[in-house]
Design a protein around this motif. Structure first.
Motif, PDB file in Angstrom:
ATOM      1  N   GLU A  89       0.876  -1.174   0.000  1.00 55.28           N
ATOM      2  CA  GLU A  89       0.000   0.000   0.000  1.00 55.28           C
ATOM      3  C   GLU A  89       0.915   1.226   0.000  1.00 55.28           C
ATOM      4  N   LEU A  90       1.105   1.828  -1.163  1.00 53.47           N
ATOM      5  CA  LEU A  90       2.028   2.953  -1.305  1.00 53.47           C
ATOM      6  C   LEU A  90       1.267   4.274  -1.275  1.00 53.47           C
ATOM      7  N   HIS A  91       1.709   5.189  -0.417  1.00 52.53           N
ATOM      8  CA  HIS A  91       1.068   6.496  -0.306  1.00 52.53           C
ATOM      9  C   HIS A  91       1.933   7.594  -0.906  1.00 52.53           C
ATOM     10  N   ASP A  92       3.226   7.361  -1.008  1.00 56.30           N
ATOM     11  CA  ASP A  92       4.162   8.341  -1.531  1.00 56.30           C
ATOM     12  C   ASP A  92       4.177   8.268  -3.058  1.00 56.30           C
ATOM     13  N   ASN A  93       4.036   9.420  -3.728  1.00 58.10           N
ATOM     14  CA  ASN A  93       4.015   9.438  -5.195  1.00 58.10           C
ATOM     15  C   ASN A  93       5.315   8.939  -5.796  1.00 58.10           C
ATOM     16  N   PHE A  94       6.430   9.249  -5.155  1.00 60.30           N
ATOM     17  CA  PHE A  94       7.727   8.792  -5.640  1.00 60.30           C
ATOM     18  C   PHE A  94       7.801   7.263  -5.624  1.00 60.30           C
ATOM     19  N   LEU A  95       7.367   6.640  -4.543  1.00 62.03           N
ATOM     20  CA  LEU A  95       7.372   5.178  -4.468  1.00 62.03           C
ATOM     21  C   LEU A  95       6.388   4.562  -5.452  1.00 62.03           C
ATOM     22  N   LYS A  96       5.257   5.237  -5.683  1.00 65.22           N
ATOM     23  CA  LYS A  96       4.302   4.750  -6.679  1.00 65.22           C
ATOM     24  C   LYS A  96       4.934   4.752  -8.070  1.00 65.22           C
ATOM     25  N   ALA A  97       5.687   5.815  -8.378  1.00 58.95           N
ATOM     26  CA  ALA A  97       6.362   5.906  -9.675  1.00 58.95           C
ATOM     27  C   ALA A  97       7.429   4.819  -9.811  1.00 58.95           C
ATOM     28  N   LEU A  98       8.162   4.562  -8.736  1.00 62.31           N
ATOM     29  CA  LEU A  98       9.157   3.483  -8.763  1.00 62.31           C
ATOM     30  C   LEU A  98       8.486   2.128  -8.955  1.00 62.31           C
ATOM     31  N   ALA A  99       7.365   1.915  -8.277  1.00 65.72           N
ATOM     32  CA  ALA A  99       6.637   0.651  -8.391  1.00 65.72           C
ATOM     33  C   ALA A  99       6.134   0.435  -9.819  1.00 65.72           C
ATOM     34  N   MET A 100       5.661   1.504 -10.457  1.00 60.89           N
ATOM     35  CA  MET A 100       5.183   1.401 -11.835  1.00 60.89           C
ATOM     36  C   MET A 100       6.298   0.969 -12.788  1.00 60.89           C
ATOM     37  N   ARG A 101       7.524   1.387 -12.509  1.00 61.97           N
ATOM     38  CA  ARG A 101       8.653   1.121 -13.395  1.00 61.97           C
ATOM     39  C   ARG A 101       9.461  -0.121 -13.004  1.00 61.97           C
ATOM     40  N   GLU A 102       9.153  -0.719 -11.866  1.00 59.39           N
ATOM     41  CA  GLU A 102       9.989  -1.802 -11.351  1.00 59.39           C
ATOM     42  C   GLU A 102      10.091  -2.994 -12.303  1.00 59.39           C
ATOM     43  N   GLU A 103       8.978  -3.518 -12.748  1.00 57.19           N
ATOM     44  CA  GLU A 103       9.009  -4.719 -13.589  1.00 57.19           C
ATOM     45  C   GLU A 103       9.747  -4.468 -14.902  1.00 57.19           C
ATOM     46  N   ASP A 104       9.462  -3.343 -15.550  1.00 51.75           N
ATOM     47  CA  ASP A 104      10.125  -3.047 -16.818  1.00 51.75           C
ATOM     48  C   ASP A 104      11.624  -2.842 -16.639  1.00 51.75           C
ATOM     49  N   ASN A 105      12.047  -2.274 -15.516  1.00 48.12           N
ATOM     50  CA  ASN A 105      13.476  -2.116 -15.249  1.00 48.12           C
ATOM     51  C   ASN A 105      14.135  -3.464 -14.963  1.00 48.12           C
ATOM     52  N   ARG A 106      13.444  -4.334 -14.267  1.00 46.48           N
ATOM     53  CA  ARG A 106      13.999  -5.669 -14.000  1.00 46.48           C
ATOM     54  C   ARG A 106      14.157  -6.467 -15.292  1.00 46.48           C
ATOM     55  N   ASN A 107      13.216  -6.304 -16.231  1.00 46.22           N
ATOM     56  CA  ASN A 107      13.243  -7.049 -17.491  1.00 46.22           C
ATOM     57  C   ASN A 107      14.127  -6.405 -18.547  1.00 46.22           C
ATOM     58  N   GLY A 108      14.583  -5.180 -18.317  1.00 46.52           N
ATOM     59  CA  GLY A 108      15.430  -4.497 -19.281  1.00 46.52           C
ATOM     60  C   GLY A 108      14.669  -3.767 -20.375  1.00 46.52           C
ATOM     61  N   LYS A 109      13.351  -3.646 -20.233  1.00 46.39           N
ATOM     62  CA  LYS A 109      12.552  -2.933 -21.229  1.00 46.39           C
ATOM     63  C   LYS A 109      12.716  -1.425 -21.101  1.00 46.39           C
ATOM     64  N   VAL A 110      12.984  -0.975 -19.891  1.00 43.63           N
ATOM     65  CA  VAL A 110      13.118   0.456 -19.611  1.00 43.63           C
ATOM     66  C   VAL A 110      14.358   0.660 -18.745  1.00 43.63           C
ATOM     67  N   SER A 111      15.048   1.760 -18.979  1.00 42.86           N
ATOM     68  CA  SER A 111      16.147   2.166 -18.106  1.00 42.86           C
ATOM     69  C   SER A 111      15.733   3.461 -17.437  1.00 42.86           C
ATOM     70  N   THR A 112      15.747   3.485 -16.127  1.00 42.76           N
ATOM     71  CA  THR A 112      15.318   4.664 -15.397  1.00 42.76           C
ATOM     72  C   THR A 112      16.490   5.231 -14.614  1.00 42.76           C
ATOM     73  N   VAL A 113      16.680   6.536 -14.750  1.00 46.32           N
ATOM     74  CA  VAL A 113      17.692   7.245 -13.976  1.00 46.32           C
ATOM     75  C   VAL A 113      16.945   8.118 -12.977  1.00 46.32           C
ATOM     76  N   ILE A 114      17.308   7.993 -11.720  1.00 48.88           N
ATOM     77  CA  ILE A 114      16.647   8.740 -10.647  1.00 48.88           C
ATOM     78  C   ILE A 114      17.615   9.807 -10.148  1.00 48.88           C
TER      79      ILE A 114
END
Length: 193
Positions: A89-114
Motif C-alpha cells: 500500500e504505497l502512499h508516496d508518489n515517488f514510491l508509486k512511480a518506482l513501483a510502476m517502473r519496477e518490472e520493466d526495469n527488472r526485465n530491461g525494457k526500460v532504463s530509469t535514472v533517478i
C-alpha cells in the motif's frame, strides 16, 4: 555446420523428444521394422548411424543437453523474482512511480535514472543520479517500499555529490526526486517520454 548450428539442432531434438529412445524411434521407418523384425536392433542401427532418416546423436550428448536445458529452465524460474513493490500500500508518489517502473526495469525494457537531492543522517546535502535497474539487481528494495529505508544516492552510483557545509534555506529543506525513463524498442531505438 558450425558448433552453434549443431547445438541448435541438438536443442531442437532434445526439446522435441522426452527420451533418447523416443528420438531413436522417430528415425525408424516401417520398412526398417519389416526387414529387421526387431525394434531393439533397429534402434541400435540408428544409434550407430547406419539407418535412420535424420541427425546422428549420441546418447551421452542427448542426455547431457537434456540435463543442461532442464537446469537452465529451473534457474530461469528461480530468477523470476517477485516484485518488491507487489502487494504494498504505497502512499508516496515517488514510491508509486518506482513501483510502476519496477518490472520493466527488472526485465530491461526500460532504463530509469533517478535524480535525488536530499539530506543524509548527518544533515549534509547529498545528491546523485541512480541507475534504477542496477540498484534493483544489487539490493533488496523491500525496505524502501515498506518505508523502513530512504532511497539515497551512494558513492557507487552514476554521480554522487555531498555538500558538507551549507546554509539552511527554506528551498533546500525538502527532498527532491526526479525520474527519467528510457524505453528500448526491439529495433534498438530509444524513446524518452
Amino acid at each position: 555446420m558450425d558448433r552453434d548450428d549443431g547445438l541448435t539442432a541438438l536443442d531442437n531434438i532434445v526439446t522435441q523428444f522426452n527420451t533418447y529412445e523416443d528420438f531413436l524411434d522417430s528415425q525408424i521407418t516401417t520398412v526398417d521394422l519389416y526387414y529387421l523384425e526387431d525394434e531393439t536392433l533397429a534402434r541400435q542401427l540408428v544409434e550407430l548411424g547406419y539407418r535412420g532418416t535424420g541427425e546422428i546423436v549420441k546418447r551421452e550428448d542427448f542426455e547431457a543437453r537434456k540435463a543442461a536445458i532442464e537446469i537452465a529452465r529451473l534457474a530461469e524460474r528461480t530468477q523470476k523474482k517477485t516484485l518488491a513493490s507487489a502487494g504494498k500500500e504505497l502512499h508516496d508518489n515517488f514510491l508509486k512511480a518506482l513501483a510502476m517502473r519496477e518490472e520493466d526495469n527488472r526485465n530491461g525494457k526500460v532504463s530509469t535514472v533517478i535524480f535525488i537531492r536530499d539530506k543524509n543522517s548527518h544533515g549534509q546535502e547529498v545528491s546523485g543520479y541512480i541507475d534504477y535497474a542496477h540498484r534493483l539487481k544489487s539490493e533488496d528494495f523491500e525496505a524502501y517500499f515498506n518505508g523502513k529505508k530512504r532511497l539515497l544516492p551512494r558513492t557507487t552510483d552514476m554521480r554522487f555529490s555531498q555538500v558538507t557545509t551549507q546554509l539552511e534555506s527554506p528551498s533546500r529543506r525538502n527532498s527532491m526526486h526526479m525520474l527519467f525513463s528510457l524505453t528500448t524498442f526491439p529495433e534498438g531505438r530509444l524513446k524518452h517520454p
